[in-house]
Design an enzyme around this catalytic site. Sequence first.
Site, PDB file in Angstrom:
ATOM      1  N   ASP A   1       0.765  -1.213  -0.002  1.00  0.00           N
ATOM      2  CA  ASP A   1       0.053  -0.105   0.041  1.00  0.00           C
ATOM      3  C   ASP A   1       0.904   1.221  -0.017  1.00  0.00           C
ATOM      4  OD1 ASP A   1      -2.157   1.821   0.275  1.00  0.00           O
ATOM      5  OD2 ASP A   1      -3.071   0.814   1.854  1.00  0.00           O
TER       6      ASP A   1
ATOM      7  N   ASP B   1      -3.558   7.362  -3.523  1.00  0.00           N
ATOM      8  CA  ASP B   1      -3.568   6.086  -2.541  1.00  0.00           C
ATOM      9  C   ASP B   1      -3.705   4.885  -3.492  1.00  0.00           C
ATOM     10  OD1 ASP B   1      -3.514   4.240  -0.359  1.00  0.00           O
ATOM     11  OD2 ASP B   1      -5.562   5.424   0.532  1.00  0.00           O
TER      12      ASP B   1
ATOM     13  N   HIS C   1     -12.539   5.471   0.817  1.00  0.00           N
ATOM     14  CA  HIS C   1     -12.542   6.906   1.654  1.00  0.00           C
ATOM     15  C   HIS C   1     -12.416   8.039   0.674  1.00  0.00           C
ATOM     16  CE1 HIS C   1      -8.016   6.774   1.666  1.00  0.00           C
ATOM     17  NE2 HIS C   1      -8.436   5.319   1.634  1.00  0.00           N
TER      18      HIS C   1
ATOM     19  N   HIS D   1      -8.331  10.252   5.101  1.00  0.00           N
ATOM     20  CA  HIS D   1      -9.473   9.904   5.672  1.00  0.00           C
ATOM     21  C   HIS D   1     -10.739  10.740   5.807  1.00  0.00           C
ATOM     22  CE1 HIS D   1      -7.219   5.745   6.228  1.00  0.00           C
ATOM     23  NE2 HIS D   1      -7.969   5.546   5.126  1.00  0.00           N
TER      24      HIS D   1
ATOM     25  N   GLU E   1     -11.093   0.741  -2.205  1.00  0.00           N
ATOM     26  CA  GLU E   1     -10.144  -0.443  -1.719  1.00  0.00           C
ATOM     27  C   GLU E   1     -11.150  -1.775  -1.277  1.00  0.00           C
ATOM     28  OE1 GLU E   1      -7.683   0.490   1.573  1.00  0.00           O
ATOM     29  OE2 GLU E   1      -8.419   2.454   1.840  1.00  0.00           O
TER      30      GLU E   1
ATOM     31  N   GLU F   1      -6.591  -1.246  -4.813  1.00  0.00           N
ATOM     32  CA  GLU F   1      -6.936  -0.123  -4.504  1.00  0.00           C
ATOM     33  C   GLU F   1      -6.464   1.029  -5.705  1.00  0.00           C
ATOM     34  OE1 GLU F   1      -5.387   1.780  -0.948  1.00  0.00           O
ATOM     35  OE2 GLU F   1      -6.986   3.116  -0.738  1.00  0.00           O
TER      36      GLU F   1
HETATM   37 MN    MN Z   1      -6.800   3.957   0.997  1.00  0.00          MN
HETATM   38 MN    MN Z   2      -4.055   2.598   0.611  1.00  0.00          MN
END
Ligand code: MN
Ligand code: MN
Length: 297
Positions: free
Chosen positions: A84, A95, A155, A163, A188, A280
């Site tokens: 990640d 992200d 998010h 977030h 995600e 994601e």
């Molecule tokens: Mn995320």
């Molecule tokens: Mn992430």
Amino acid sequence: MDQETIQKHIQAGKIAAEALHYGKSLIEPGAKVIEILDKIEEKIHQLGGQLAFPAQISLNEFAAHSCSDLNDATILKDQVIKLDVGAHIDGYIADNALTIDLSGKHEDLVKASREALNNALKMIRPGVALGEIGKVIHETITSYGFSPVKNLSGHGLGHYNIHTSPSIPNFNNNNERILKEGDVIAIEPFASTGAGIVQESSPATVFTLLNEQGIRDPITRNILKEIRTYKGLPFAKRWLEKKFTTPKTNFALRQLSAKDCIVHHPPLFDQARGMISQAEHTVIVLEKPIITTWHEE
Ligand code: MN
Ligand code: MN
């Protein structure tokens, strides 16, 4: 959203995707997790980005928030590996995450979360209900015989805020709230062979600064000065250990915790110890949505 902001999101997305896939190329049996994470973070800086959060590698039943501290000796072998990675340009965040199966036994599990993400991406547009996105993710993952992880979700991505609302569910929670033009969201899906519910383990190696009240000790205040440069985004214990030594970092983190100045983000694992995969991407919601982290496989 103005053009300049869109361009910064796109730039952050390019960097986050390139760093993620660079990290993917380093994943092989025998590789040291801490070295991969250090190299990914270096890459983000080389590409002109800032770290939106510490790069993370979570193994097997761990879904997220596993991050090397300075003495981490973990070596990759036959695991299910979630990587990640996040980058930002002037606070505009991208992200993204992927899963590599080094066990050779969980190919379908990897496919399930990736296909759920792809199916969700196809329906992104202003006006779509959040519950509908969750429903498609749920249906895709269960069609493979796995469970979506229900207490993890996608998010919104705010300015220097990793977030924010809206929360994008991984199952149909009947949320009728709709996506709006200009929303920037991370989707995600997580697929699990186990419970599909994660719980916290300990200790945390990733934190976020909440406030600075009541800190008088000079060592902690000095470390706080460094933490302030992360601008409210998550940071790794390892970053501080490198700059200030492990004992001083432990001391400061204990003080900051005691005064409720920092939030802990402990590793999250499947309650039934099932294997977990994740995929994601970050998307700008427009009539023609932009997947900022899009990258060839
Ligand atoms: Mn995320
Ligand atoms: Mn992430």
